[in-house]
Design a protein around this motif. Structure first.
Motif, PDB file in Angstrom:
ATOM      1  N   MET A  10      13.154   5.705  -0.144  1.00 30.68           N
ATOM      2  CA  MET A  10      11.937   5.307  -0.848  1.00 30.68           C
ATOM      3  C   MET A  10      11.383   3.999  -0.287  1.00 30.68           C
ATOM      4  N   LEU A  11      10.051   3.943  -0.179  1.00 25.71           N
ATOM      5  CA  LEU A  11       9.343   2.737   0.237  1.00 25.71           C
ATOM      6  C   LEU A  11       8.122   2.550  -0.653  1.00 25.71           C
ATOM      7  N   PRO A  12       7.693   1.295  -0.884  1.00 21.97           N
ATOM      8  CA  PRO A  12       6.440   1.104  -1.629  1.00 21.97           C
ATOM      9  C   PRO A  12       5.266   1.591  -0.790  1.00 21.97           C
ATOM     10  N   SER A  13       4.355   2.273  -1.422  1.00 25.09           N
ATOM     11  CA  SER A  13       3.186   2.765  -0.694  1.00 25.09           C
ATOM     12  C   SER A  13       2.170   1.643  -0.515  1.00 25.09           C
ATOM     13  N   ARG A  14       1.182   1.884   0.321  1.00 24.26           N
ATOM     14  CA  ARG A  14       0.124   0.894   0.520  1.00 24.26           C
ATOM     15  C   ARG A  14      -0.634   0.655  -0.785  1.00 24.26           C
ATOM     16  N   LEU A  15      -0.804   1.732  -1.581  1.00 25.12           N
ATOM     17  CA  LEU A  15      -1.486   1.595  -2.869  1.00 25.12           C
ATOM     18  C   LEU A  15      -0.719   0.661  -3.796  1.00 25.12           C
ATOM     19  N   LEU A  16       0.605   0.828  -3.863  1.00 26.52           N
ATOM     20  CA  LEU A  16       1.411  -0.023  -4.737  1.00 26.52           C
ATOM     21  C   LEU A  16       1.375  -1.470  -4.257  1.00 26.52           C
ATOM     22  N   ILE A  17       1.421  -1.672  -2.956  1.00 25.09           N
ATOM     23  CA  ILE A  17       1.365  -3.041  -2.416  1.00 25.09           C
ATOM     24  C   ILE A  17       0.035  -3.690  -2.766  1.00 25.09           C
ATOM     25  N   ARG A  18      -1.064  -2.940  -2.675  1.00 21.70           N
ATOM     26  CA  ARG A  18      -2.370  -3.496  -3.020  1.00 21.70           C
ATOM     27  C   ARG A  18      -2.442  -3.820  -4.512  1.00 21.70           C
ATOM     28  N   ILE A  19      -1.874  -2.930  -5.344  1.00 23.58           N
ATOM     29  CA  ILE A  19      -1.882  -3.186  -6.797  1.00 23.58           C
ATOM     30  C   ILE A  19      -1.103  -4.452  -7.126  1.00 23.58           C
ATOM     31  N   VAL A  20       0.082  -4.587  -6.564  1.00 25.89           N
ATOM     32  CA  VAL A  20       0.905  -5.771  -6.841  1.00 25.89           C
ATOM     33  C   VAL A  20       0.212  -7.028  -6.340  1.00 25.89           C
ATOM     34  N   ALA A  21      -0.377  -6.969  -5.139  1.00 25.73           N
ATOM     35  CA  ALA A  21      -1.078  -8.137  -4.605  1.00 25.73           C
ATOM     36  C   ALA A  21      -2.276  -8.505  -5.475  1.00 25.73           C
ATOM     37  N   LEU A  52       6.228  -0.886 -13.609  1.00 21.20           N
ATOM     38  CA  LEU A  52       7.582  -0.445 -13.272  1.00 21.20           C
ATOM     39  C   LEU A  52       7.870   0.918 -13.886  1.00 21.20           C
ATOM     40  N   ALA A  53       7.396   1.113 -15.133  1.00 19.45           N
ATOM     41  CA  ALA A  53       7.592   2.412 -15.777  1.00 19.45           C
ATOM     42  C   ALA A  53       6.850   3.508 -15.006  1.00 19.45           C
ATOM     43  N   ALA A  54       5.619   3.193 -14.560  1.00 23.11           N
ATOM     44  CA  ALA A  54       4.845   4.179 -13.804  1.00 23.11           C
ATOM     45  C   ALA A  54       5.548   4.527 -12.491  1.00 23.11           C
ATOM     46  N   VAL A  55       6.096   3.504 -11.815  1.00 21.33           N
ATOM     47  CA  VAL A  55       6.822   3.752 -10.569  1.00 21.33           C
ATOM     48  C   VAL A  55       8.057   4.607 -10.832  1.00 21.33           C
ATOM     49  N   THR A  56       8.776   4.317 -11.943  1.00 21.23           N
ATOM     50  CA  THR A  56       9.977   5.095 -12.273  1.00 21.23           C
ATOM     51  C   THR A  56       9.635   6.551 -12.561  1.00 21.23           C
ATOM     52  N   VAL A  57       8.576   6.756 -13.353  1.00 13.73           N
ATOM     53  CA  VAL A  57       8.166   8.129 -13.667  1.00 13.73           C
ATOM     54  C   VAL A  57       7.723   8.852 -12.389  1.00 13.73           C
ATOM     55  N   ASP A  58       6.967   8.132 -11.536  1.00  6.55           N
ATOM     56  CA  ASP A  58       6.511   8.727 -10.280  1.00  6.55           C
ATOM     57  C   ASP A  58       7.703   9.104  -9.404  1.00  6.55           C
ATOM     58  N   LEU A 159       2.254   6.003  -5.632  1.00  5.87           N
ATOM     59  CA  LEU A 159       2.808   4.651  -5.722  1.00  5.87           C
ATOM     60  C   LEU A 159       3.959   4.422  -4.747  1.00  5.87           C
ATOM     61  N   LEU A 160       4.548   5.506  -4.245  1.00  4.68           N
ATOM     62  CA  LEU A 160       5.708   5.404  -3.364  1.00  4.68           C
ATOM     63  C   LEU A 160       5.509   6.283  -2.132  1.00  4.68           C
ATOM     64  N   ASP A 161       6.233   5.943  -1.078  1.00  2.00           N
ATOM     65  CA  ASP A 161       6.344   6.784   0.116  1.00  2.00           C
ATOM     66  C   ASP A 161       7.821   7.082   0.342  1.00  2.00           C
ATOM     67  N   PHE A 162       8.095   8.269   0.893  1.00  2.00           N
ATOM     68  CA  PHE A 162       9.469   8.669   1.176  1.00  2.00           C
ATOM     69  C   PHE A 162       9.599   9.024   2.653  1.00  2.00           C
ATOM     70  N   ASN A 163      10.510   8.337   3.353  1.00  2.14           N
ATOM     71  CA  ASN A 163      10.820   8.686   4.739  1.00  2.14           C
ATOM     72  C   ASN A 163      11.853   9.811   4.734  1.00  2.14           C
ATOM     73  N   LEU A 164      11.421  11.020   5.071  1.00  2.66           N
ATOM     74  CA  LEU A 164      12.284  12.198   4.952  1.00  2.66           C
ATOM     75  C   LEU A 164      12.390  12.918   6.297  1.00  2.66           C
ATOM     76  N   ARG A 165      13.468  13.639   6.458  1.00  3.40           N
ATOM     77  CA  ARG A 165      13.682  14.491   7.627  1.00  3.40           C
ATOM     78  C   ARG A 165      13.519  15.940   7.209  1.00  3.40           C
ATOM     79  N   ILE A 166      12.794  16.716   8.022  1.00  2.00           N
ATOM     80  CA  ILE A 166      12.590  18.122   7.719  1.00  2.00           C
ATOM     81  C   ILE A 166      12.811  18.949   8.978  1.00  2.00           C
ATOM     82  N   GLY A 167      12.978  20.253   8.795  1.00  2.00           N
ATOM     83  CA  GLY A 167      13.163  21.161   9.918  1.00  2.00           C
ATOM     84  C   GLY A 167      14.568  21.102  10.475  1.00  2.00           C
TER      85      GLY A 167
END
Length: 457
Positions: A10-21, A52-58, A159-167
């Motif tokens: 999990m990583l914070p998304s650009r949207l979440l970073i902008r919201i926090v800033a 934080l609750a929104a991030v947890t639910v997301d 709100l979040l990004d996930f670095n995932l491996r597929i295939g």
């Protein structure tokens, strides 16, 4: 994927970073305004708890949906690649979920591929599929690996990004670029040979392999009349013969340290070794088309890594030779000419043509002469000695300083030493080729054609 592994990716998304800033700037402004600090602190705490609750639910929602229906991926790879030839690979992404999948795609080919244009954006609707076209260019031969692809998947609320491996991981072979060989297939006719710089030489005498029965023509030899066929057809019938086609052509490819030279770094596949490999395959193609059996051996490899391909005929022989030598690379090892010659004599007892592709220097003369003498005892030998292009450039440079004069003198001395070596070799009955790597293919085919049509092999 397990929930713990997905949380780790999990990583914070650009949207979440902008919201926090934005919230940080807002609360900083309020703290210096006409509001009570305690009230600002309380509001800040409430807002942060809600976020934080929104991030947890997301996170929980995205993890649950991914576990239920992960994104599928399938590559459409060709069976093999050629060095320096751009290829477009289609990648299919399939979304089996009821929600949209938005993110970025990264192709994870090994360093043997140049893959520009990464990352690629994707936006796949519910239960839909999309095709991504990945442009890549192989820049090295051998067995190359495509690891599992990487995606940066946006969470359901963004709100979040996930670095995932597929295939799945896949492997493909990268072969030398044989466009020159394909070109020669068209140029192989006698009328078109000069277009490729390949000479046409008439063979003296007649072959000994029976070809067909034909009507007698003026000038045909009486001894070739087939009397049985003549009586049967009541007219003169003669036997026609073709050149002997049962010959062995064995190519010794040097993989030692001097074959690592590269006159044109900016051109993929232009190193001396790659050019030598292209020339080897072109010669094999021509020899096989003449009915000869073609084999190859390498020397100068790391101990135990030598390749040996016994002489074979037919179209499958070229494919087998390509597969056997596709991943061979030059090493920093010293090239042992005597050992290579002895090894070949043990494996090839029938007389044939032996072609040695190398880059030898004057200091190699004693060992090279000994190896050639061994081979000449049984075979017709051609020594193809590669010449560095930079030597001619240095020898012909403008002499406007003492340093350049010394460089020019050294280049001329080096060239003369090479010429002396090859002249000494030629006196022993070995046929020689002294050329730059770009000319090697045509020179080899020219020499083979002359030997074949003159009856020397």
């Amino acid at each position: 994927m397990a929930a713990a592994a997905m949380i780790a990716a999990m990583l914070p998304s650009r949207l979440l970073i902008r919201i926090v800033a934005g919230l940080a700037v807002l609360f900083a402004v309020l703290a210096f305004g006409p509001y009570e600090p305690s009230m600002v602190a309380a509001v800040s705490a409430v807002v942060l708890l809600v976020l934080l609750a929104a991030v947890t639910v997301d996170l929980i929602r995205s993890t649950t949906l991914w576990k239920r229906a992960p994104l599928g991926m399938q590559r459409r790879l060709p069976q093999a690649f050629a060095v320096g030839v751009p290829v477009t690979v289609q990648v299919s992404l399939e979304n089996e979920d009821e929600a949209r999948c938005i993110g970025e795609f990264f192709e994870c080919g090994d360093p043997g591929f140049a893959i520009p244009g990464m990352p690629m954006q994707f936006d796949i609707g519910p239960r839909q599929r999309t095709l991504l076209e990945v442009s890549l260019t192989p820049n090295a031969r051998g067995l190359r690996r495509f690891d599992r692809a990487q995606i940066r998947l946006r969470s359901r609320w963004g709100l979040l990004d996930f670095n995932l491996r597929i295939g799945v991981a896949e492997e493909r072979r990268v072969f030398p670029n044989f466009t020159q060989q394909a070109r020669y297939a068209w140029l192989a006719g006698d009328r078109r040979l000069p277009t490729a710089g390949i000479k046409s030489v008439q063979r003296r005498g007649a072959g000994t392999d029976f070809d067909q029965l034909v009507d007698y023509q003026s000038g045909d030899q009486i001894r070739h009349i087939d009397w049985k066929a003549t009586r049967k057809h009541d007219r003169p019938i003669v036997r026609k013969f073709r050149d002997e086609r049962d010959q062995n052509v064995m190519i010794l490819l040097d993989c030692g340290r001097r074959m690592r030279a590269d006159d044109m770094d900016q051109w993929i596949g232009a190193s001396h070794f790659d050019q030598a490999l292209n020339a080897l395959m072109l010669l094999a193609f021509v020899a096989l088309s003449h009915g000869d059996a073609v084999g190859a051996m390498t020397f100068g490899n790391t101990e135990g890594m030598q390749k040996r391909f016994a002489p074979r005929k037919g179209r499958d022989a070229l494919n087998g030779l390509m597969a056997a030598l596709a991943d061979v690379e030059p090493t920093a090892t010293f090239s042992d000419y005597e050992r290579a010659a002895a090894d070949l004599l043990l494996r090839l007892r029938k007389r044939g043509l032996v072609v040695i592709i190398t880059n030898s220097r004057n200091e190699d003369a004693p060992e090279l002469a000994s190896a050639l003498k061994l081979l000449r005892s049984r075979h017709v030998v051609v020594l193809a000695n590669l010449r560095e292009q930079v030597v001619a450039v240095i020898a012909n440079q403008v002499l406007n300083s003492p340093e350049k004069a010394l460089e020019c003198a050294a280049a001329i001395e080096y060239t003369q030493a090479r010429a002396t070596l090859l002249a000494r070799v030629a006196q022993e009955g070995v046929l020689t080729i002294d050329c730059e790597s770009q000319r090697l293919a045509v020179e080899l085919v020219n020499r083979y054609t002359v030997l074949k049509r003159s009856g020397s092999i």
